[in-house]
Design a protein around this motif. Structure first.
Motif, PDB file in Angstrom:
ATOM      1  N   THR A  60      35.141  31.050  37.496  1.00  0.00           N
ATOM      2  CA  THR A  60      35.115  31.631  38.831  1.00  0.00           C
ATOM      3  C   THR A  60      34.337  32.940  38.749  1.00  0.00           C
ATOM      4  O   THR A  60      34.072  33.443  37.654  1.00  0.00           O
ATOM      5  CB  THR A  60      36.541  31.899  39.361  1.00  0.00           C
ATOM      6  N   GLU A  61      33.942  33.459  39.892  1.00  0.00           N
ATOM      7  CA  GLU A  61      33.175  34.703  39.916  1.00  0.00           C
ATOM      8  C   GLU A  61      33.904  35.769  40.710  1.00  0.00           C
ATOM      9  O   GLU A  61      34.653  35.463  41.632  1.00  0.00           O
ATOM     10  CB  GLU A  61      31.786  34.464  40.513  1.00  0.00           C
ATOM     11  N   ARG A  62      33.666  37.022  40.329  1.00  0.00           N
ATOM     12  CA  ARG A  62      34.255  38.160  41.004  1.00  0.00           C
ATOM     13  C   ARG A  62      33.153  39.155  41.363  1.00  0.00           C
ATOM     14  O   ARG A  62      32.199  39.327  40.616  1.00  0.00           O
ATOM     15  CB  ARG A  62      35.285  38.877  40.119  1.00  0.00           C
ATOM     16  N   GLN A  63      33.331  39.810  42.487  1.00  0.00           N
ATOM     17  CA  GLN A  63      32.402  40.855  42.921  1.00  0.00           C
ATOM     18  C   GLN A  63      33.043  42.199  42.606  1.00  0.00           C
ATOM     19  O   GLN A  63      34.257  42.372  42.773  1.00  0.00           O
ATOM     20  CB  GLN A  63      32.149  40.742  44.420  1.00  0.00           C
ATOM     21  N   SER A  64      32.223  43.136  42.157  1.00  0.00           N
ATOM     22  CA  SER A  64      32.709  44.488  41.909  1.00  0.00           C
ATOM     23  C   SER A  64      31.625  45.480  42.293  1.00  0.00           C
ATOM     24  O   SER A  64      30.466  45.118  42.494  1.00  0.00           O
ATOM     25  CB  SER A  64      33.102  44.675  40.439  1.00  0.00           C
ATOM     26  N   LEU A  65      32.024  46.717  42.392  1.00  0.00           N
ATOM     27  CA  LEU A  65      31.062  47.792  42.593  1.00  0.00           C
ATOM     28  C   LEU A  65      30.580  48.245  41.220  1.00  0.00           C
ATOM     29  O   LEU A  65      31.381  48.368  40.287  1.00  0.00           O
ATOM     30  CB  LEU A  65      31.703  48.968  43.323  1.00  0.00           C
ATOM     31  N   VAL A  66      29.303  48.486  41.074  1.00  0.00           N
ATOM     32  CA  VAL A  66      28.751  48.941  39.797  1.00  0.00           C
ATOM     33  C   VAL A  66      29.502  50.171  39.306  1.00  0.00           C
ATOM     34  O   VAL A  66      29.858  50.267  38.136  1.00  0.00           O
ATOM     35  CB  VAL A  66      27.232  49.212  39.923  1.00  0.00           C
ATOM     36  N   GLU A  67      29.802  51.093  40.207  1.00  0.00           N
ATOM     37  CA  GLU A  67      30.473  52.342  39.815  1.00  0.00           C
ATOM     38  C   GLU A  67      31.891  52.133  39.310  1.00  0.00           C
ATOM     39  O   GLU A  67      32.459  53.010  38.671  1.00  0.00           O
ATOM     40  CB  GLU A  67      30.472  53.328  40.983  1.00  0.00           C
ATOM     41  N   GLU A  68      32.479  50.946  39.572  1.00  0.00           N
ATOM     42  CA  GLU A  68      33.840  50.654  39.120  1.00  0.00           C
ATOM     43  C   GLU A  68      33.863  49.615  38.000  1.00  0.00           C
ATOM     44  O   GLU A  68      34.882  48.971  37.758  1.00  0.00           O
ATOM     45  CB  GLU A  68      34.693  50.187  40.298  1.00  0.00           C
ATOM     46  N   THR A  69      32.720  49.443  37.340  1.00  0.00           N
ATOM     47  CA  THR A  69      32.575  48.431  36.289  1.00  0.00           C
ATOM     48  C   THR A  69      32.023  49.098  35.040  1.00  0.00           C
ATOM     49  O   THR A  69      31.182  49.989  35.132  1.00  0.00           O
ATOM     50  CB  THR A  69      31.611  47.321  36.767  1.00  0.00           C
ATOM     51  N   GLU A  70      32.500  48.658  33.870  1.00  0.00           N
ATOM     52  CA  GLU A  70      31.999  49.244  32.626  1.00  0.00           C
ATOM     53  C   GLU A  70      31.478  48.162  31.687  1.00  0.00           C
ATOM     54  O   GLU A  70      31.954  47.023  31.685  1.00  0.00           O
ATOM     55  CB  GLU A  70      33.085  50.067  31.937  1.00  0.00           C
ATOM     56  N   LEU A  71      30.504  48.545  30.901  1.00  0.00           N
ATOM     57  CA  LEU A  71      29.898  47.653  29.915  1.00  0.00           C
ATOM     58  C   LEU A  71      30.837  47.480  28.731  1.00  0.00           C
ATOM     59  O   LEU A  71      31.375  48.446  28.204  1.00  0.00           O
ATOM     60  CB  LEU A  71      28.569  48.264  29.437  1.00  0.00           C
ATOM     61  N   VAL A  72      31.048  46.221  28.311  1.00  0.00           N
ATOM     62  CA  VAL A  72      31.825  45.923  27.113  1.00  0.00           C
ATOM     63  C   VAL A  72      30.857  45.629  25.961  1.00  0.00           C
ATOM     64  O   VAL A  72      30.934  46.223  24.905  1.00  0.00           O
ATOM     65  CB  VAL A  72      32.794  44.740  27.347  1.00  0.00           C
ATOM     66  N   VAL A  73      29.918  44.684  26.213  1.00  0.00           N
ATOM     67  CA  VAL A  73      28.917  44.324  25.208  1.00  0.00           C
ATOM     68  C   VAL A  73      27.606  44.027  25.914  1.00  0.00           C
ATOM     69  O   VAL A  73      27.570  43.259  26.878  1.00  0.00           O
ATOM     70  CB  VAL A  73      29.349  43.074  24.399  1.00  0.00           C
TER      71      VAL A  73
END
Length: 78
Positions: A60-73
């Motif tokens: 499934t897919e989720r939408q987020s704001l770039v400013e509320e998302t962090e890079l893991v890898v």
């Protein structure tokens, strides 16, 4: 030119974006997955906010704001 914060294929985590008109039915939730789309794909839609679409392990897919998302890898790194 600045390097984009995320690229398609990056593993990220964050909190889902729920539009104001849907907040009575849905709540933001934490997620982790792989970036499949950056931005809405429509001209001027992302002018006020930058969106990101992420595919989860259950496909499934989720939408987020770039400013509320962090890079893991970063894609291509382990």
């Amino acid at each position: 030119m600045a390097t984009p914060r995320f690229r398609v294929g990056d593993r990220v985590r964050g909190t889902t974006y729920v539009p104001p008109d849907l907040r009575r039915q849905e709540r933001p939730e934490p997620f982790e997955g792989v970036v499949v789309q950056i931005g809405s794909g429509y001209d001027k839609v992302d002018a006020g906010r930058a969106y990101l679409w992420t595919r989860l392990a259950d496909h499934t897919e989720r939408q987020s704001l770039v400013e509320e998302t962090e890079l893991v890898v970063r894609e291509g790194q382990s």
